[in-house]
Design a protein around this motif. Structure first.
Motif, mmCIF file in Angstrom:
data_model
loop_
_atom_site.group_PDB
_atom_site.id
_atom_site.type_symbol
_atom_site.label_atom_id
_atom_site.label_comp_id
_atom_site.label_asym_id
_atom_site.label_seq_id
_atom_site.Cartn_x
_atom_site.Cartn_y
_atom_site.Cartn_z
ATOM 1 N N ALA A 94 30.071 26.968 25.102
ATOM 2 C CA ALA A 94 29.183 28.128 25.217
ATOM 3 C C ALA A 94 29.347 29.136 24.082
ATOM 4 O O ALA A 94 28.344 29.731 23.649
ATOM 5 N N GLY A 98 26.271 30.679 22.039
ATOM 6 C CA GLY A 98 25.947 32.072 22.316
ATOM 7 C C GLY A 98 26.059 32.960 21.090
ATOM 8 O O GLY A 98 25.183 33.800 20.834
ATOM 9 N N ALA A 123 17.246 35.496 28.704
ATOM 10 C CA ALA A 123 18.694 35.632 28.860
ATOM 11 C C ALA A 123 19.047 36.575 30.005
ATOM 12 O O ALA A 123 19.956 36.304 30.800
ATOM 13 N N SER A 160 29.015 26.416 31.245
ATOM 14 C CA SER A 160 28.626 26.869 29.908
ATOM 15 C C SER A 160 27.202 27.405 29.904
ATOM 16 O O SER A 160 26.900 28.398 29.234
ATOM 17 N N LEU A 164 26.395 31.398 29.139
ATOM 18 C CA LEU A 164 25.731 31.518 27.841
ATOM 19 C C LEU A 164 24.968 32.828 27.687
ATOM 20 O O LEU A 164 25.096 33.495 26.646
ATOM 21 N N PRO A 165 24.159 33.267 28.666
ATOM 22 C CA PRO A 165 23.463 34.553 28.499
ATOM 23 C C PRO A 165 24.413 35.733 28.355
ATOM 24 O O PRO A 165 24.139 36.666 27.587
ATOM 25 N N ILE A 167 27.508 35.778 27.035
ATOM 26 C CA ILE A 167 28.087 35.785 25.694
ATOM 27 C C ILE A 167 27.054 36.192 24.654
ATOM 28 O O ILE A 167 27.332 36.962 23.730
ATOM 29 N N MET A 168 25.843 35.688 24.818
ATOM 30 C CA MET A 168 24.792 35.977 23.847
ATOM 31 C C MET A 168 24.436 37.459 23.831
ATOM 32 O O MET A 168 24.329 38.076 22.761
ATOM 33 N N ARG A 169 24.274 38.067 24.986
ATOM 34 C CA ARG A 169 23.860 39.469 25.041
ATOM 35 C C ARG A 169 24.971 40.405 24.576
ATOM 36 O O ARG A 169 24.710 41.360 23.851
#
Length: 292
Positions: A94, A98, A123, A160, A164-165, A167-169
């Motif tokens: 992830a 991300g 996300a 994962s 993922l959202p 970690i990405m944000r």
């Protein structure tokens, strides 16, 4: 001299606060509500931690850490090893995805882009989906559709997707918090965008990125619903293509049976120590990155 100045400064600020509260009584009400909410939250956390420690520490016996699980010892060692493996595998999948998506959204995609707005909305929507839905998706796709049965890999892939959202944000917000002067200075010295991102912007955003990874790690360690449907509940050391339970699932299984409630509290103590240790190590790493 400094000791004489401090009380006077405190008196001035106190007087200013009292004057402001007299002018707007709602400010005083909101301040008191915030203080009460913070106090209640701290008391609840202290109560939960104290309750788990009191109920679980007396039952931390050597048999609980045996290498092989039996119905008599209820060993948590296989679950502990599976938890570490599951956490590392989920983060390996992830974190690069991300961070890559966040770097594109923050550094390469144009501001006001419709694609960026759609990705952010997606996300945020994915971040609010209950974990049981992720578990059902993992069951239908990774377990049933792909025909892999209950495996540690299926659980890691499901987790994962779930983290993922998050970690990405958090990574995107950390990158956007870096001042534009850092980028302008790097461009002025002749560095390209890629070098600027990885050598200047990303290290400066390191603590924020690490905080997102800490939150994701805590969600992985404490997850049960998604793993019951994907990784299974077999109390054994699991490989990537075999079934096994994590500490949270182990604690849930023991408490659900009703025959080993004391061992479930002891498992909760180990889980609490594990999460605290991960957070402490992450905070230490964040301080090192900030000083560097």
């Amino acid at each position: 001299m400094k000791k004489q100045l401090l009380p006077s400064i405190n008196r001035v600020t106190l007087r200013q606060r009292l004057i402001s509260y007299k002018k707007s009584p709602m400010s005083l009400v909101m301040f008191l509500l915030v203080v009460i909410a913070a106090g209640v939250t701290a008391l609840l956390v202290a109560f939960l931690i104290g309750y788990i420690l009191i109920k679980g520490i007396p039952h931390l016996t050597p048999s609980l850490f045996s290498l092989k699980y039996t119905s008599e010892n209820c060993s948590l060692t296989p679950a502990l090893v599976n938890t570490v493996t599951m956490t590392l595998l989920s983060l390996v999948i992830a974190v690069p995805l991300g961070m890559g998506a966040a770097i594109y959204l923050a550094e390469y995609a144009g501001r006001g882009n419709r694609l960026v707005a759609a990705v952010r909305l997606t996300a945020e929507t994915l971040a609010g989906i209950p974990s049981i839905v992720y578990g059902l998706f993992g069951l239908l796709f990774f377990v049933t559709r792909l025909g892999k049965d209950y495996t540690l890999l299926a659980g890691a892939l499901t987790l994962s997707i779930m983290i993922l959202p998050l970690i990405m944000r958090t990574t995107e917000e950390a990158l956007r918090a870096v001042p534009d002067s850092y980028r302008e200075g790097s461009f002025g010295l002749g560095a390209g965008r890629l070098r600027t991102v990885f050598r200047i912007v990303l290290p400066a955003a390191g603590p924020g990125v690490l905080s997102g990874i800490i939150l994701a790690t805590g969600r992985i360690v404490g997850e049960t619903a998604a793993l019951i449907f994907t990784a299974g509940t077999i109390p054994q050391f699991a490989g990537l293509m075999s079934s096994g339970r994590t500490l949270a699932v182990h604690m849930y299984s023991l408490s659900q049976e009703g025959l080993h409630t004391n061992e479930s509290y002891a498992t909760a103590v180990v889980l609490l120590i594990l999460v605290t240790g991960i957070n402490a190590l992450s905070a230490f790493a964040a301080k090192k990155l900030t000083r560097g």
